[in-house]
Design a protein around this motif. Structure first.
Motif, PDB file in Angstrom:
ATOM      1  N   LYS A   1     -13.594  13.903 -59.618  1.00 53.67           N
ATOM      2  CA  LYS A   1     -13.251  12.472 -59.537  1.00 53.67           C
ATOM      3  C   LYS A   1     -13.620  11.700 -60.813  1.00 53.67           C
ATOM      4  CE  LYS A   1     -13.837   8.352 -56.671  1.00 53.67           C
ATOM      5  NZ  LYS A   1     -14.459   7.792 -55.455  1.00 53.67           N
ATOM      6  N   PRO A   2     -14.876  11.739 -61.275  1.00 56.84           N
ATOM      7  CA  PRO A   2     -15.204  10.988 -62.502  1.00 56.84           C
ATOM      8  C   PRO A   2     -14.513  11.542 -63.740  1.00 56.84           C
ATOM      9  CG  PRO A   2     -17.083  12.289 -61.776  1.00 56.84           C
ATOM     10  CD  PRO A   2     -16.078  12.348 -60.688  1.00 56.84           C
ATOM     11  N   SER A   3     -14.265  12.845 -63.757  1.00 58.04           N
ATOM     12  CA  SER A   3     -13.560  13.444 -64.890  1.00 58.04           C
ATOM     13  C   SER A   3     -12.121  12.938 -64.948  1.00 58.04           C
ATOM     14  CB  SER A   3     -13.590  14.972 -64.769  1.00 58.04           C
ATOM     15  OG  SER A   3     -13.052  15.577 -65.922  1.00 58.04           O
ATOM     16  N   PHE A   4     -11.484  12.880 -63.787  1.00 52.74           N
ATOM     17  CA  PHE A   4     -10.113  12.365 -63.703  1.00 52.74           C
ATOM     18  C   PHE A   4     -10.054  10.906 -64.161  1.00 52.74           C
ATOM     19  CE2 PHE A   4      -7.168   9.758 -61.229  1.00 52.74           C
ATOM     20  CZ  PHE A   4      -5.946  10.327 -61.570  1.00 52.74           C
ATOM     21  N   LEU A   5     -10.989  10.087 -63.665  1.00 50.18           N
ATOM     22  CA  LEU A   5     -10.978   8.665 -64.004  1.00 50.18           C
ATOM     23  C   LEU A   5     -11.200   8.431 -65.500  1.00 50.18           C
ATOM     24  CD1 LEU A   5     -12.830   6.842 -61.068  1.00 50.18           C
ATOM     25  CD2 LEU A   5     -10.431   6.603 -61.758  1.00 50.18           C
TER      26      LEU A   5
ATOM     27  N   LYS B   1     -12.773  13.027 -54.020  1.00 48.22           N
ATOM     28  CA  LYS B   1     -13.570  14.061 -54.692  1.00 48.22           C
ATOM     29  C   LYS B   1     -12.852  15.398 -54.758  1.00 48.22           C
ATOM     30  CE  LYS B   1     -18.212  12.194 -53.921  1.00 48.22           C
ATOM     31  NZ  LYS B   1     -19.552  12.426 -53.347  1.00 48.22           N
ATOM     32  N   LYS B   2     -12.109  15.748 -53.717  1.00 48.90           N
ATOM     33  CA  LYS B   2     -11.385  17.023 -53.702  1.00 48.90           C
ATOM     34  C   LYS B   2      -9.877  16.782 -53.677  1.00 48.90           C
ATOM     35  CE  LYS B   2     -15.059  19.664 -51.409  1.00 48.90           C
ATOM     36  NZ  LYS B   2     -15.390  20.636 -52.414  1.00 48.90           N
ATOM     37  N   GLY B   3      -9.451  15.703 -54.311  1.00 57.82           N
ATOM     38  CA  GLY B   3      -8.039  15.346 -54.313  1.00 57.82           C
ATOM     39  C   GLY B   3      -7.214  16.171 -55.303  1.00 57.82           C
ATOM     40  N   ASP B   4      -5.910  15.863 -55.325  1.00 56.96           N
ATOM     41  CA  ASP B   4      -4.970  16.538 -56.216  1.00 56.96           C
ATOM     42  C   ASP B   4      -4.641  15.587 -57.369  1.00 56.96           C
ATOM     43  OD1 ASP B   4      -2.912  17.785 -57.500  1.00 56.96           O
ATOM     44  OD2 ASP B   4      -1.570  17.892 -55.763  1.00 56.96           O
ATOM     45  N   PRO B   5      -4.985  15.938 -58.616  1.00 53.41           N
ATOM     46  CA  PRO B   5      -4.719  15.027 -59.754  1.00 53.41           C
ATOM     47  C   PRO B   5      -3.243  14.674 -59.909  1.00 53.41           C
ATOM     48  CG  PRO B   5      -6.199  16.799 -60.420  1.00 53.41           C
ATOM     49  CD  PRO B   5      -5.708  17.152 -59.044  1.00 53.41           C
ATOM     50  N   THR B   6      -2.357  15.663 -59.686  1.00 55.66           N
ATOM     51  CA  THR B   6      -0.920  15.392 -59.797  1.00 55.66           C
ATOM     52  C   THR B   6      -0.485  14.353 -58.784  1.00 55.66           C
ATOM     53  OG1 THR B   6      -0.542  17.671 -60.547  1.00 55.66           O
ATOM     54  CG2 THR B   6       1.385  16.432 -59.808  1.00 55.66           C
TER      55      THR B   6
ATOM     56  N   SER C   1      12.266  16.051 -62.356  1.00 53.23           N
ATOM     57  CA  SER C   1      11.472  16.703 -63.403  1.00 53.23           C
ATOM     58  C   SER C   1      10.249  17.379 -62.807  1.00 53.23           C
ATOM     59  CB  SER C   1      11.040  15.680 -64.463  1.00 53.23           C
ATOM     60  OG  SER C   1      12.149  15.128 -65.110  1.00 53.23           O
ATOM     61  N   ASP C   2       9.636  16.721 -61.834  1.00 54.37           N
ATOM     62  CA  ASP C   2       8.464  17.285 -61.165  1.00 54.37           C
ATOM     63  C   ASP C   2       8.826  18.596 -60.466  1.00 54.37           C
ATOM     64  OD1 ASP C   2       5.605  16.863 -59.980  1.00 54.37           O
ATOM     65  OD2 ASP C   2       6.862  17.238 -58.228  1.00 54.37           O
ATOM     66  N   TYR C   3       9.985  18.636 -59.821  1.00 53.78           N
ATOM     67  CA  TYR C   3      10.402  19.858 -59.114  1.00 53.78           C
ATOM     68  C   TYR C   3      10.542  21.034 -60.080  1.00 53.78           C
ATOM     69  CZ  TYR C   3      13.240  23.250 -56.606  1.00 53.78           C
ATOM     70  OH  TYR C   3      13.700  24.415 -56.058  1.00 53.78           O
ATOM     71  N   PHE C   4      11.105  20.783 -61.239  1.00 55.83           N
ATOM     72  CA  PHE C   4      11.362  21.882 -62.176  1.00 55.83           C
ATOM     73  C   PHE C   4      10.148  22.259 -63.030  1.00 55.83           C
ATOM     74  CE2 PHE C   4      15.780  20.784 -61.246  1.00 55.83           C
ATOM     75  CZ  PHE C   4      16.347  22.042 -61.139  1.00 55.83           C
ATOM     76  N   THR C   5       9.082  21.446 -63.013  1.00 56.08           N
ATOM     77  CA  THR C   5       7.933  21.742 -63.884  1.00 56.08           C
ATOM     78  C   THR C   5       6.608  21.885 -63.140  1.00 56.08           C
ATOM     79  OG1 THR C   5       7.598  19.374 -64.297  1.00 56.08           O
ATOM     80  CG2 THR C   5       8.983  20.567 -65.859  1.00 56.08           C
ATOM     81  N   ASN C   6       6.574  21.575 -61.850  1.00 55.65           N
ATOM     82  CA  ASN C   6       5.325  21.637 -61.088  1.00 55.65           C
ATOM     83  C   ASN C   6       5.044  23.082 -60.682  1.00 55.65           C
ATOM     84  OD1 ASN C   6       3.252  21.380 -59.115  1.00 55.65           O
ATOM     85  ND2 ASN C   6       3.898  19.291 -58.688  1.00 55.65           N
ATOM     86  N   ASP C   7       3.793  23.556 -60.900  1.00 58.43           N
ATOM     87  CA  ASP C   7       3.494  24.961 -60.586  1.00 58.43           C
ATOM     88  C   ASP C   7       3.363  25.228 -59.078  1.00 58.43           C
ATOM     89  OD1 ASP C   7       1.059  23.783 -60.101  1.00 58.43           O
ATOM     90  OD2 ASP C   7      -0.001  24.790 -61.724  1.00 58.43           O
TER      91      ASP C   7
ATOM     92  N   ASP D   1      -5.609  19.475 -66.612  1.00 55.51           N
ATOM     93  CA  ASP D   1      -4.655  19.815 -67.661  1.00 55.51           C
ATOM     94  C   ASP D   1      -3.296  20.176 -67.067  1.00 55.51           C
ATOM     95  OD1 ASP D   1      -3.587  20.410 -70.142  1.00 55.51           O
ATOM     96  OD2 ASP D   1      -4.454  22.415 -70.224  1.00 55.51           O
ATOM     97  N   SER D   2      -3.314  20.959 -65.984  1.00 51.43           N
ATOM     98  CA  SER D   2      -2.069  21.345 -65.318  1.00 51.43           C
ATOM     99  C   SER D   2      -1.328  20.112 -64.791  1.00 51.43           C
ATOM    100  CB  SER D   2      -2.362  22.315 -64.168  1.00 51.43           C
ATOM    101  OG  SER D   2      -1.172  22.671 -63.509  1.00 51.43           O
ATOM    102  N   ALA D   3      -2.103  19.182 -64.191  1.00 58.97           N
ATOM    103  CA  ALA D   3      -1.491  17.933 -63.712  1.00 58.97           C
ATOM    104  C   ALA D   3      -0.888  17.150 -64.875  1.00 58.97           C
ATOM    105  CB  ALA D   3      -2.538  17.082 -62.994  1.00 58.97           C
ATOM    106  N   GLY D   4      -1.592  17.165 -66.009  1.00 65.62           N
ATOM    107  CA  GLY D   4      -1.098  16.464 -67.193  1.00 65.62           C
ATOM    108  C   GLY D   4       0.230  17.012 -67.677  1.00 65.62           C
ATOM    109  N   ASN D   5       0.380  18.347 -67.646  1.00 64.17           N
ATOM    110  CA  ASN D   5       1.640  18.957 -68.075  1.00 64.17           C
ATOM    111  C   ASN D   5       2.787  18.566 -67.155  1.00 64.17           C
ATOM    112  OD1 ASN D   5       0.988  20.428 -70.415  1.00 64.17           O
ATOM    113  ND2 ASN D   5      -0.018  21.989 -69.203  1.00 64.17           N
ATOM    114  N   THR D   6       2.514  18.555 -65.843  1.00 62.55           N
ATOM    115  CA  THR D   6       3.556  18.202 -64.879  1.00 62.55           C
ATOM    116  C   THR D   6       3.959  16.742 -65.031  1.00 62.55           C
ATOM    117  OG1 THR D   6       2.725  19.838 -63.315  1.00 62.55           O
ATOM    118  CG2 THR D   6       4.140  18.119 -62.434  1.00 62.55           C
ATOM    119  N   VAL D   7       2.957  15.865 -65.070  1.00 60.03           N
ATOM    120  CA  VAL D   7       3.248  14.438 -65.149  1.00 60.03           C
ATOM    121  C   VAL D   7       3.875  14.079 -66.492  1.00 60.03           C
ATOM    122  CG1 VAL D   7       2.195  12.138 -65.135  1.00 60.03           C
ATOM    123  CG2 VAL D   7       1.489  13.834 -63.472  1.00 60.03           C
ATOM    124  N   LYS D   8       3.480  14.812 -67.558  1.00 60.85           N
ATOM    125  CA  LYS D   8       4.058  14.574 -68.879  1.00 60.85           C
ATOM    126  C   LYS D   8       5.563  14.851 -68.855  1.00 60.85           C
ATOM    127  CE  LYS D   8       2.552  17.085 -72.337  1.00 60.85           C
ATOM    128  NZ  LYS D   8       1.672  17.617 -73.382  1.00 60.85           N
ATOM    129  N   ALA D   9       5.963  15.886 -68.123  1.00 60.30           N
ATOM    130  CA  ALA D   9       7.394  16.169 -68.000  1.00 60.30           C
ATOM    131  C   ALA D   9       8.100  15.036 -67.251  1.00 60.30           C
ATOM    132  CB  ALA D   9       7.611  17.495 -67.274  1.00 60.30           C
TER     133      ALA D   9
END
Length: 695
Positions: free
Chosen positions: A131-135, A289-294, A343-349, A461-469
């Protein structure tokens, strides 16, 4: 209808509020605890490298901008010796220079906060968890979002307030676009030179982790995240936001003169409410605390979208705006969200395309490339259809305002672009989050902060790649609508220069128009090839340097204590190569536009812009989505899928990612800026093309 002066004042006040909020966010991020000396040391290398590159790049670009300013003063919108145009030309020059300065500041602000937020994010992952890392990462990105959109709204407002001239607005937009074109190209070449070299030598040849400090290119890679994905993308989205607002204002002024209604007030009202909605959305962004960043990033985007729709509907009631124009804006906003979801559909893992490419990688890199290219092409259709539908509906909605005048319909398209980019403050916040999280992951590994912190930053980082797309899809689609409306602005400027209606459309059966279309369609491909060849040449030089260091520095490959690579050599290679390669590609696009105008005249330029738009949008969407897909397929395997790290599938996925890197971070996102630049050049030079052409 509302009073223009009132909304100009509101725009200035909302911009100031955005700056104040950015300062608060900056202080919040800076106040987060950090004490690890190794992380601090590496972070200082990254900050120093990024600032050094930015300084050298801006020195090069200042020379280009000075030359462009001189040419604008001499020739645009009319040669100064033609009589009575000196003051007008000087106004456009000043607007142009303001556009370049504001765009440069946007990149600099991004670098300053990102190189602090990456350290805070890394240490928060070890100290406080997800959580604090994400924020820390998100609020670091939000500083840039608020500053970029605040400065773009303020810049356009001040130019409008001081000059009240549509051509001066185009000059400001051209300044922003031209600097963004070269900043994105230069930053993209730098970052992908380092990224490809580090991956190929480190992961594929030696099997060492992604951010292993033994790799001489690792610091250059992290510097590249900042100069390419933060400074470059900041300038790019600054340009997109300015261009969409300016194209809407040019159409609003032209339409207002004909029917006596001040539509410019509505443009400023909606733009201000878009920034206000983004501020509220950033304030409301949370994650458990245990959420999904994406999910957290996407939800903040959807919340901001809903707030904007409600606020603009309320303003339409209060100020008695035209509901047809609100409808066009809402269509653009809705289609932007749909394109983001695609875009999310084609790039989300978590989705099939990424997992299918990861599975194909088990059979070797050829199948990684084939499957990734195929899904990339498939991803283009929904976005292209969405752009087409939003343009068609918004045009027809607003055409009834003045049925005899095509300007009304084009104004509808421009307002759809404003709607699509209305939440650009949130889009930039999400986009800048990505490289901050990527840097944080590298700092965790180089600072040896532990497996749990590495797992947290991997998920960020993975969430960042997806959202960046997703954000790139937004930006590219909005650029498409903006350029269609700039085509209308070009027609308007031609008709104004001629003093009569010369252009009402473009007949593709006309050989002059068709000639322009063919040339225009080829330019994005040439532009992309030049940028990627620049990455290729530069990366080969860096790979040779990494090999030399592994060969000559005893104990480096084995990781013996006290043995440190010569990081600065790789940073120098990336810097020098990027500065050498960044000017030619952008210059070719501008020169070809001018040549087509003087050869075929205004009809050929109309065809040229149409071809450039269609080809550019297709290539930009394809490269952005396929690159994001390959990146996340690699990360999915590294997380344990399809054999995990070190497997044959992993090596194949790394090869796919190295192909995708210049796709998604160099050529793809630069194309929409290239389209904007050539459209603005065409509009600014419309009177010259009308007066001087061979055919």
């Amino acid at each position: 209808m509302g009073n223009l002066s009132l909304f100009l004042i509101i725009s200035i006040l909302v911009s100031i509020f955005a700056f104040a909020f950015a300062v608060w966010l900056y202080r919040w991020v800076s106040a987060q605890p950090s004490s690890n000396q190794r992380v601090k040391e590496v972070g200082s290398y990254i900050r120093q490298g990024a600032n050094t590159f930015l300084k050298k790049e801006y020195i090069v670009l200042s020379k280009f901008c000075a030359g462009a300013a001189l040419l604008i003063f001499l020739f645009l919108p009319a040669p100064i010796w033609s009589g009575g145009s000196v003051l007008h030309n000087l106004t456009i020059v000043l607007a142009y220079l303001c556009g370049t300065v504001f765009s440069a500041i946007a990149g600099k602000i991004g670098i300053q906060v990102a190189t602090i937020a990456n350290i805070k994010t890394a240490e928060a992952a070890q100290r406080g968890g997800l959580k604090p890392s994400f924020l820390s990462a998100f609020r670091g990105g939000a500083v840039m979002g608020m500053a970029v959109v605040g400065s773009s709204l303020l810049g356009v407002t001040l130019v409008m307030l001081i000059s009240g001239d549509s051509v001066a607005l185009l000059g400001f937009s051209f300044g922003a676009s031209s600097l963004a074109l070269f900043a994105k190209a230069g930053g993209g070449i730098f970052t992908k030179t380092a990224d490809i070299s580090a991956d190929l030598v480190g992961k594929v040849e030696h099997g060492i982790p992604e951010d292993d400090p033994r790799n001489p290119a690792v610091i250059a890679d992290n510097v590249g995240d900042n100069v390419g994905d933060v400074a470059g993308m900041g300038a790019d989205l600054f340009d997109s936001n300015v261009a969409s607002t300016v194209s809407a204002l040019v159409m609003a002024i032209a339409l207002g003169k004909k029917i006596g209604v001040d539509y410019a007030a509505m443009v400023f009202c909606y733009a201000s409410l878009g920034l206000l909605s983004s501020i509220i959305g950033v304030m409301a962004a949370r994650m458990e605390k245990k959420g999904d960043p994406t999910m957290a990033l996407n939800m903040s985007t959807y919340i901001t979208t809903g707030i904007f729709a409600v606020l603009t509907a309320g303003a339409t009631i209060v100020f008695q705006f035209d509901w047809r124009i609100w409808g066009a804006t809402a269509i653009g906003l809705f289609v932007g969200v749909i394109i983001g979801i695609t875009s999310d559909y084609f790039t989300n893992d978590n989705k099939k395309p990424v997992r299918n490419v990861a599975k194909a990688s088990e059979s070797g890199p050829a199948f990684t490339i084939l499957s990734g290219v195929s899904y990339g092409f498939l991803s283009v259709l929904p976005a292209m259809v969405g752009i087409g539908i939003s343009a068609m509906i918004s045009y027809n909605l607003c055409a009834s305002i003045a049925p005899e005048d095509p300007t009304a319909g084009m104004f509808g398209i421009s307002m759809a672009a404003v709607g699509m980019l209305s939440i650009v403050g949130m889009i930039i916040s999400n986009d800048a989050y990505g490289p901050i999280a990527d840097n944080a992951r590298g700092l965790v590994e180089m600072g040896d902060l532990g497996d749990e912190a590495l797992e947290i930053t991997d998920s960020l980082d993975s969430a960042g790649n997806t959202v960046k797309a997703v954000t790139k899809g937004f930006a590219i689609a909005a650029a498409g609508l903006t350029i269609i409306s700039l085509l209308g602005a070009f027609m308007s400027e031609v008709n104004d220069a001629a003093g009569t209606t010369v252009l009402t459309g473009f007949d593709i059966i006309n050989p002059t128009v068709f000639f322009g279309m063919l040339v225009g369609a080829s330019v994005p491909a040439i532009f992309s090839a030049m940028l990627m060849l620049g990455v290729d040449r530069n990366a080969q030089r860096m790979v040779s340097e990494i090999h030399r260091q592994f060969r000559e520095i005893k104990g480096l490959k084995e990781g013996k204590p006290g043995v440190v690579p010569e990081y600065d050599k790789c940073i120098d290679i990336a810097t020098d190569g990027a500065l050498k390669e960044l000017i030619p590609a952008g210059l070719v696009s501008i020169v070809v536009t001018i040549v087509v105008g003087f050869v075929g005249g205004v009809e050929a330029v109309g065809g040229y812009l149409a071809g450039n738009i269609i080809s550019g949008l297709l290539l930009a969407l394809f490269m952005s989505n396929s690159g994001g897909l390959w990146d996340n397929a690699k990360k999915y395997i590294e997380a344990g899928g399809n054999g995990g790290k070190g497997s044959e599938a992993h090596k194949a996925a790394v090869v796919g990612d190295t192909v995708g890197d210049p796709f998604k971070d160099t050529a793809g996102p630069s194309i929409n800026t290239q389209i904007t630049v050539v459209s603005l050049v065409a509009s600014l030079m419309s009177s010259l093309f009308l007066a001087f052409s061979l055919f």
